[in-house]
Design a protein around this motif. Structure first.
Motif, PDB file in Angstrom:
ATOM      1  N   GLY A 180       0.821  -1.197   0.000  1.00 59.99           N
ATOM      2  CA  GLY A 180       0.000   0.000   0.000  1.00 59.99           C
ATOM      3  C   GLY A 180       0.853   1.244   0.000  1.00 59.99           C
ATOM      4  N   VAL A 181       0.212   2.389   0.165  1.00 59.01           N
ATOM      5  CA  VAL A 181       0.870   3.695   0.083  1.00 59.01           C
ATOM      6  C   VAL A 181       1.019   4.308   1.472  1.00 59.01           C
ATOM      7  N   ASN A 182       2.193   4.873   1.741  1.00 56.74           N
ATOM      8  CA  ASN A 182       2.402   5.764   2.882  1.00 56.74           C
ATOM      9  C   ASN A 182       2.397   7.186   2.317  1.00 56.74           C
ATOM     10  N   TYR A 183       1.309   7.896   2.557  1.00 59.13           N
ATOM     11  CA  TYR A 183       1.112   9.222   1.967  1.00 59.13           C
ATOM     12  C   TYR A 183       1.773  10.297   2.817  1.00 59.13           C
ATOM     13  N   ASP A 184       2.616  11.122   2.169  1.00 60.54           N
ATOM     14  CA  ASP A 184       3.247  12.258   2.836  1.00 60.54           C
ATOM     15  C   ASP A 184       2.909  13.520   2.048  1.00 60.54           C
ATOM     16  N   PRO A 185       1.993  14.352   2.550  1.00 62.40           N
ATOM     17  CA  PRO A 185       1.575  15.523   1.770  1.00 62.40           C
ATOM     18  C   PRO A 185       2.698  16.514   1.511  1.00 62.40           C
ATOM     19  N   SER A 186       3.617  16.686   2.461  1.00 63.37           N
ATOM     20  CA  SER A 186       4.674  17.687   2.298  1.00 63.37           C
ATOM     21  C   SER A 186       5.622  17.355   1.155  1.00 63.37           C
ATOM     22  N   VAL A 202      -4.562   8.313  -5.186  1.00 64.79           N
ATOM     23  CA  VAL A 202      -4.091   7.083  -4.524  1.00 64.79           C
ATOM     24  C   VAL A 202      -4.806   6.792  -3.210  1.00 64.79           C
ATOM     25  N   SER A 203      -5.812   7.578  -2.835  1.00 64.16           N
ATOM     26  CA  SER A 203      -6.401   7.442  -1.498  1.00 64.16           C
ATOM     27  C   SER A 203      -6.910   6.037  -1.214  1.00 64.16           C
ATOM     28  N   HIS A 204      -7.393   5.340  -2.247  1.00 62.47           N
ATOM     29  CA  HIS A 204      -7.901   3.979  -2.052  1.00 62.47           C
ATOM     30  C   HIS A 204      -6.783   2.983  -1.760  1.00 62.47           C
ATOM     31  N   ARG A 205      -5.509   3.420  -1.941  1.00 60.05           N
ATOM     32  CA  ARG A 205      -4.358   2.545  -1.653  1.00 60.05           C
ATOM     33  C   ARG A 205      -3.584   2.995  -0.400  1.00 60.05           C
ATOM     34  N   VAL A 206      -4.002   4.095   0.217  1.00 62.82           N
ATOM     35  CA  VAL A 206      -3.267   4.626   1.378  1.00 62.82           C
ATOM     36  C   VAL A 206      -3.555   3.762   2.604  1.00 62.82           C
ATOM     37  N   VAL A 207      -2.486   3.243   3.220  1.00 61.36           N
ATOM     38  CA  VAL A 207      -2.639   2.425   4.433  1.00 61.36           C
ATOM     39  C   VAL A 207      -1.965   3.065   5.651  1.00 61.36           C
ATOM     40  N   THR A 208      -1.052   4.020   5.430  1.00 61.98           N
ATOM     41  CA  THR A 208      -0.434   4.784   6.515  1.00 61.98           C
ATOM     42  C   THR A 208      -0.169   6.197   5.991  1.00 61.98           C
ATOM     43  N   MET A 209       0.166   7.100   6.912  1.00 59.68           N
ATOM     44  CA  MET A 209       0.417   8.481   6.509  1.00 59.68           C
ATOM     45  C   MET A 209       1.528   9.078   7.350  1.00 59.68           C
ATOM     46  N   PHE A 262     -10.212   5.281   5.681  1.00 68.38           N
ATOM     47  CA  PHE A 262      -8.896   5.157   6.315  1.00 68.38           C
ATOM     48  C   PHE A 262      -9.048   5.071   7.832  1.00 68.38           C
ATOM     49  N   ASP A 263      -8.355   4.100   8.447  1.00 73.47           N
ATOM     50  CA  ASP A 263      -8.434   3.919   9.897  1.00 73.47           C
ATOM     51  C   ASP A 263      -7.150   3.252  10.391  1.00 73.47           C
ATOM     52  N   SER A 264      -6.018   3.847  10.040  1.00 71.39           N
ATOM     53  CA  SER A 264      -4.735   3.211  10.345  1.00 71.39           C
ATOM     54  C   SER A 264      -3.821   4.199  11.065  1.00 71.39           C
ATOM     55  N   TRP A 265      -2.510   4.095  10.816  1.00 73.85           N
ATOM     56  CA  TRP A 265      -1.519   4.891  11.542  1.00 73.85           C
ATOM     57  C   TRP A 265      -1.170   6.188  10.814  1.00 73.85           C
ATOM     58  N   ILE A 266      -1.119   7.262  11.588  1.00 76.89           N
ATOM     59  CA  ILE A 266      -0.602   8.552  11.137  1.00 76.89           C
ATOM     60  C   ILE A 266       0.628   8.840  11.980  1.00 76.89           C
ATOM     61  N   SER A 267       1.779   8.981  11.335  1.00 77.06           N
ATOM     62  CA  SER A 267       3.026   9.196  12.077  1.00 77.06           C
ATOM     63  C   SER A 267       3.541  10.614  11.839  1.00 77.06           C
ATOM     64  N   ILE A 268       3.832  11.301  12.943  1.00 76.08           N
ATOM     65  CA  ILE A 268       4.287  12.691  12.870  1.00 76.08           C
ATOM     66  C   ILE A 268       5.762  12.729  12.502  1.00 76.08           C
ATOM     67  N   GLU A 269       6.053  13.426  11.418  1.00 74.96           N
ATOM     68  CA  GLU A 269       7.436  13.556  10.961  1.00 74.96           C
ATOM     69  C   GLU A 269       7.841  15.034  11.064  1.00 74.96           C
ATOM     70  N   ASP A 270       7.768  15.542  12.285  1.00 74.84           N
ATOM     71  CA  ASP A 270       8.118  16.939  12.537  1.00 74.84           C
ATOM     72  C   ASP A 270       8.750  17.057  13.912  1.00 74.84           C
ATOM     73  N   GLY A 271       8.733  18.262  14.454  1.00 71.87           N
ATOM     74  CA  GLY A 271       9.373  18.488  15.739  1.00 71.87           C
ATOM     75  C   GLY A 271      10.836  18.832  15.595  1.00 71.87           C
ATOM     76  N   VAL A 272      11.227  19.345  14.427  1.00 70.76           N
ATOM     77  CA  VAL A 272      12.652  19.647  14.196  1.00 70.76           C
ATOM     78  C   VAL A 272      13.147  20.778  15.097  1.00 70.76           C
ATOM     79  N   ASP A 273      12.220  21.546  15.669  1.00 69.79           N
ATOM     80  CA  ASP A 273      12.614  22.633  16.565  1.00 69.79           C
ATOM     81  C   ASP A 273      12.404  22.275  18.029  1.00 69.79           C
ATOM     82  N   GLY A 274      12.304  20.985  18.325  1.00 69.54           N
ATOM     83  CA  GLY A 274      12.257  20.565  19.719  1.00 69.54           C
ATOM     84  C   GLY A 274      10.962  19.893  20.127  1.00 69.54           C
ATOM     85  N   MET A 275      10.966  19.362  21.348  1.00 69.35           N
ATOM     86  CA  MET A 275       9.842  18.582  21.845  1.00 69.35           C
ATOM     87  C   MET A 275       8.588  19.423  22.069  1.00 69.35           C
ATOM     88  N   GLU A 276       8.745  20.697  22.422  1.00 65.56           N
ATOM     89  CA  GLU A 276       7.549  21.531  22.620  1.00 65.56           C
ATOM     90  C   GLU A 276       6.791  21.707  21.303  1.00 65.56           C
TER      91      GLU A 276
END
Length: 294
Positions: A180-186, A202-209, A262-276
């Motif tokens: 399936g597809v891991n969609y990254d909008p950025s 590709v939304s019908h093939r997206v399994v993670t984001m 869609f009802d799966s995992w969304i993983s945050i790929e940010d926080g480059v400026d720290g935990m806050e």
């Protein structure tokens, strides 16, 4: 409702290059966030020791979190068959890694956009290699997820399937229940294209984001498109930022994902400026997810 994970975007150098941070340190930071899991990376220095894999899983799970996704970067477009076979072997080891950590999703990529390859040649090479890995993934209950990627940190050329037309051609060529597809909008902005147009294709093939956001340091998207044409370097105008404050329209993204179930995992790929910053990104996504998946 989808589940939320986080990726240590701010700590990649420390975890993968100079050992100034231990995985146990990242786990201690991440489990304090309002998330369900931690996305892993195959290139963490400490993952070289297979004997340590069960320990990392235990460290995460004792906090009530899981490791759902593995991020890795196979290069399947090399013209040399022996090179590609080595990449297939590496991908199978990353599947083993994902399985040992209790994960369900392991990333694949197409490979580098080597200038001597035609589109059809590159797509066929990548599809052939991914299909060679799929029976092994299926045996282990792992789904291989291809990301609309920009460029691995250590590659000479950008992603072969960076452009929407090529990415969609590759996705359409592979039909398998464990793919399936891991969609990254950025990343779509880095291709000079529209993330919503790609998602609708590709939304019908997206399994993670991958949830991320970018903002322009200067200039316009048109400037970015001119600069990125044929460029092998990172876009200087675009920077990772706090989710909800950048270019991505999360209302439109989540509307489409909800529409296709869609009802799966969304993983945050940010926080480059720290935990806050990462905490604020988590809060934004939790609020949006509750709106669209009440």
């Amino acid at each position: 409702m989808p589940k939320l994970a986080a990726f240590p975007k701010a700590f990649m150098q420390a975890l993968c290059k100079d050992s100034t941070m231990r995985l146990s340190d990242w786990i201690k930071l991440a489990v304090k966030l309002d998330i369900d899991g931690l996305e892993w990376y195959a290139g963490f220095l400490e993952m070289a020791d297979e004997a340590a894999w069960p320990r990392f899983r235990q460290q995460v799970e004792q906090h009530g979190k899981v490791i759902p996704m593995m991020c890795c970067s196979p290069d399947f477009t090399h013209p040399d068959a022996a090179f590609r076979q080595r990449e297939i072997t590496k991908q199978k080891r990353w599947i083993d890694m994902t399985y040992a950590l209790g994960g369900s999703y392991c990333r694949v990529l197409s490979g580098q956009r080597r200038p001597e390859l035609t589109v059809d040649e590159g797509v066929n090479l990548a599809a052939e290699c991914i299909e060679a890995c799929l029976p092994y993934a299926q045996e282990h209950g792992i789904t291989l997820i291809i990301e609309n990627h920009y460029k691995d940190d250590f590659w000479e050329y950008p992603e072969f399937a960076q452009k929407m037309a090529v990415f969609c051609q590759l996705v359409e060529q592979i039909e398998h229940p464990n793919f399936g597809v891991n969609y990254d909008p950025s990343n779509t902005y880095l291709a000079g294209e529209d993330p919503l147009e790609l998602l609708k294709r590709v939304s019908h093939r997206v399994v993670t984001m991958h949830a991320s956001d970018r903002y322009l340091l200067e200039g316009t998207i048109a400037d970015l498109q001119r600069e990125e044409s044929g460029s092998a370097g990172y876009a200087k105008r675009l920077r990772h930022g706090e989710i909800g404050k950048g270019l991505n329209d999360y209302d439109a993204i989540f509307t489409e994902l909800k529409r296709v179930g869609f009802d799966s995992w969304i993983s945050i790929e940010d926080g480059v400026d720290g935990m806050e910053q990462l905490e604020r990104s988590v809060a934004f996504l939790r609020h949006k997810m509750a709106q669209y998946w009440p």
